[in-house]
Design a protein around this motif. Structure first.
Motif, short mmCIF file in Angstrom:
data_model
loop_
_atom_site.label_atom_id
_atom_site.label_comp_id
_atom_site.label_asym_id
_atom_site.label_seq_id
_atom_site.Cartn_x
_atom_site.Cartn_y
_atom_site.Cartn_z
N GLN A 189 -3.07 -5.47 7.35
CA GLN A 189 -1.94 -4.99 8.14
C GLN A 189 -1.08 -6.19 8.51
OE1 GLN A 189 -1.57 -1.63 9.01
NE2 GLN A 189 0.48 -2.21 9.66
N ARG A 190 0.15 -6.24 8.02
CA ARG A 190 1.02 -7.39 8.26
C ARG A 190 2.02 -7.13 9.36
NH1 ARG A 190 1.34 -11.42 5.17
NH2 ARG A 190 1.64 -12.25 7.22
N VAL A 191 2.39 -5.86 9.56
CA VAL A 191 3.35 -5.52 10.62
C VAL A 191 2.75 -4.36 11.39
CG1 VAL A 191 5.67 -4.72 11.15
CG2 VAL A 191 5.31 -6.25 9.20
N ALA B 5 6.59 1.06 4.11
CA ALA B 5 6.68 0.01 3.09
C ALA B 5 6.78 -1.36 3.75
CB ALA B 5 7.90 0.26 2.20
N ASN B 6 6.18 -2.35 3.08
CA ASN B 6 6.20 -3.75 3.52
C ASN B 6 5.55 -3.96 4.88
OD1 ASN B 6 7.58 -4.73 1.19
ND2 ASN B 6 9.41 -3.77 2.01
N ARG B 7 4.55 -3.15 5.18
CA ARG B 7 3.81 -3.30 6.44
C ARG B 7 2.32 -3.55 6.19
NH1 ARG B 7 6.67 -1.24 10.89
NH2 ARG B 7 4.79 -0.71 12.01
N THR B 8 1.77 -2.93 5.13
CA THR B 8 0.35 -3.05 4.84
C THR B 8 0.15 -3.50 3.39
OG1 THR B 8 -0.12 -1.24 6.37
CG2 THR B 8 -1.88 -1.85 4.85
N GLU B 9 -0.48 -4.66 3.25
CA GLU B 9 -0.80 -5.14 1.92
C GLU B 9 -2.09 -4.46 1.45
OE1 GLU B 9 0.68 -9.74 2.64
OE2 GLU B 9 -1.46 -9.25 2.82
N LEU B 10 -2.19 -4.28 0.15
CA LEU B 10 -3.44 -3.80 -0.45
C LEU B 10 -3.83 -4.81 -1.52
CD1 LEU B 10 -5.48 -1.46 -0.25
CD2 LEU B 10 -4.40 -0.55 -2.30
N ARG C 141 4.63 -14.64 4.22
CA ARG C 141 5.46 -13.54 3.74
C ARG C 141 4.58 -12.46 3.11
NH1 ARG C 141 8.69 -17.81 1.05
NH2 ARG C 141 7.65 -16.97 -0.78
N PHE C 142 5.13 -11.26 3.01
CA PHE C 142 4.40 -10.11 2.49
C PHE C 142 3.85 -10.40 1.09
CE2 PHE C 142 3.76 -5.81 0.89
CZ PHE C 142 3.17 -5.21 1.98
N GLN D 51 0.82 -1.21 0.00
CA GLN D 51 0.00 0.00 0.00
C GLN D 51 0.86 1.26 0.00
OE1 GLN D 51 -3.22 0.27 2.80
NE2 GLN D 51 -3.95 2.13 1.85
N TYR D 52 2.04 1.20 0.59
CA TYR D 52 2.89 2.39 0.70
C TYR D 52 4.30 2.10 0.17
CZ TYR D 52 -0.90 3.48 3.92
OH TYR D 52 -2.13 3.68 4.48
N PRO D 53 4.46 1.76 -1.11
CA PRO D 53 5.77 1.34 -1.61
C PRO D 53 6.83 2.43 -1.59
CG PRO D 53 4.25 1.69 -3.42
CD PRO D 53 3.46 1.82 -2.15
N ASP D 54 6.42 3.69 -1.62
CA ASP D 54 7.38 4.79 -1.69
C ASP D 54 7.69 5.42 -0.34
OD1 ASP D 54 7.45 4.46 -4.46
OD2 ASP D 54 5.70 5.76 -4.72
#
Length: 158
Positions: free
Chosen positions: A128-130, A95-100, A141-142, A87-90
């Motif tokens: 929300q993964r982390v 980054a690498n905390r919330t999948e969309l 994994r993410f 969701q927040y790659p930039d």
């Protein structure tokens, strides 16, 4: 499914929505403890243990797998209808905390011939993964579709 995922990816790049504050409906991550709260509320309403548990399971399934909008009732069917990205790659901190997860809506939910410029063909689900003190990345994994060895697909139990 690959063609759908490729279409979604190209479409998002074209409209500049790669930074995934996605247009269209975004269903937030499931709040921690939601199942327990629903179960307690239904039981307090006098529904009894068994009925409270059945209703809670149905509500969690609706929220987790978007059953109202997507042809999915469990993890396996959800990943068959949806594609995942960060969701927040930039944003280095996010980054690498919330999948969309972007999912095709089932027919009847969107027009038979949906118009992707209006986002009436897709719905998005945050996962929300982390979090502040917990990480689910050891379980899956993410953006991975498979759970780690020995980890069962998600279900809610009272």
């Amino acid at each position: 499914l690959s063609a759908f995922c490729a279409f979604v990816a190209v479409f998002l790049v074209i409209v500049g929505a790669v930074h995934a504050s996605a247009t269209g409906l975004v269903v937030r991550s499931t709040p921690e403890g939601l199942g327990a709260k629903l179960f307690d509320d239904y039981r307090a309403d006098g529904l009894g243990e068994e009925l409270a548990e059945d209703i809670t399971k149905a509500r969690i399934r609706e929220y987790e797998f978007l059953t109202e909008h997507v042809n999915a009732t469990d993890w396996e069917s959800f990943i068959g209808e949806c594609c995942c990205r960060d969701q927040y790659p930039d944003d280095e901190e996010l980054a690498n905390r919330t999948e969309l997860w972007t999912c095709r809506k089932k027919l009847g939910d969107a027009a038979e011939e949906c118009d992707p410029t209006r986002d009436d063909c897709v719905i998005h689900k945050q996962r929300q993964r982390v979090g502040e003190s917990k990480s689910g990345l050891t379980l899956r994994r993410f953006c991975d579709r498979e759970f780690a060895a020995g980890v069962a697909d998600p279900v809610w139990v009272s």
